[in-house]
Design an enzyme around this catalytic site. Structure first.
Site, short mmCIF file in Angstrom:
data_model
loop_
_atom_site.label_atom_id
_atom_site.label_comp_id
_atom_site.label_asym_id
_atom_site.label_seq_id
_atom_site.Cartn_x
_atom_site.Cartn_y
_atom_site.Cartn_z
N CYS A 20 1.15 -1.63 -0.22
CA CYS A 20 0.47 0.08 0.46
C CYS A 20 0.80 1.30 -0.21
O CYS A 20 0.36 1.94 -0.63
CB CYS A 20 -0.69 0.11 0.88
N HIS A 74 -1.20 0.12 7.53
CA HIS A 74 -1.69 0.75 5.83
C HIS A 74 -2.09 2.11 5.94
O HIS A 74 -1.49 2.93 6.81
CB HIS A 74 -3.21 1.08 6.55
N ASP A 90 -8.00 4.99 -1.34
CA ASP A 90 -7.83 4.09 -0.49
C ASP A 90 -7.98 1.82 -1.72
O ASP A 90 -9.65 1.76 -2.12
CB ASP A 90 -8.75 2.95 0.48
#
Length: 205
Positions: A20, A74, A90
């Site tokens: 990510c 994250h 996202d």
């Protein structure tokens, strides 16, 4: 949702599962290349805590009806063009891409009040231009002791800065005064980036 999106479709974005931090770096890079005038309004946001156990809901990797998962950290992308128009991009959420800030935070993080203190979420918010310059990862965190990959890496070369080989830990760290950007609790994060459209509206008497 009607707005001039930075990324028209999620399919237009670079994405590799479990990377990510690099996915968001690529989003920042894309804005710099295609919409440079918007870069100053964009942010990379890391979510973690001291124990690296942060629950997030509505995640593709989540389980159950609520799609909850506990990550060590994250990262997501934010575009904040106007006080009440902050958007979250996202690539790992089951929510729309993008989602308005308030909806994203409400459904993804819910509240810290029902969580044990060790699961409270903290947020490191880094301006996109700073993230492009300072982020560096040789992907060592994704290798097992024998050198094999925990998850297959992106096909492009590692993102390396001119001054550091691997500084991912500085971004995941949620200690104030260490690392780039600013660190917020969940409530502080909301206070800084959510402005109700009704705030500041004066009514004629």
């Amino acid at each position: 949702m009607t707005t001039d999106f930075l990324f028209p479709k999620i399919a237009d974005c670079s994405y590799v599962s479990c990377y990510c931090e690099e996915n968001v770096w690529k989003l920042c890079e894309q804005v710099k290349r295609t919409r440079p005038e918007e870069l100053s309004k964009c942010y990379a946001v890391f979510v973690s805590n001291e124990g690296r156990t942060v629950p997030l809901w509505r995640q593709k990797a989540g389980r159950g009806d609520d799609q909850v998962v506990i990550w060590d950290y994250h990262v997501f992308f934010m575009h904040n063009p106007l006080p009440n128009r902050c958007l979250v991009f996202d690539l790992d959420t089951t929510l729309p891409f993008p989602t308005y800030f308030h909806k994203y935070v409400t459904e993804t993080f819910r509240s810290d009040l029902a969580l044990r203190p060790e699961h409270h979420r903290f947020f490191r918010v880094i301006p996109a231009d700073t993230y492009l310059i300072e982020f560096s990862s040789d992907r060592r965190h994704m290798r097992r002791p024998d050198g094999s990959w925990i998850k297959p890496p992106p096909s492009y070369p590692p993102i390396l800065s001119n001054t550091n080989l691997h500084c991912l830990g500085d971004f995941i760290c949620m200690s104030a005064g260490k690392g780039p950007g600013a660190v917020y609790s969940l409530s502080e994060f909301v206070q800084n980036f959510y402005k109700s459209p009704h705030v500041g509206v004066q009514q004629n008497k």
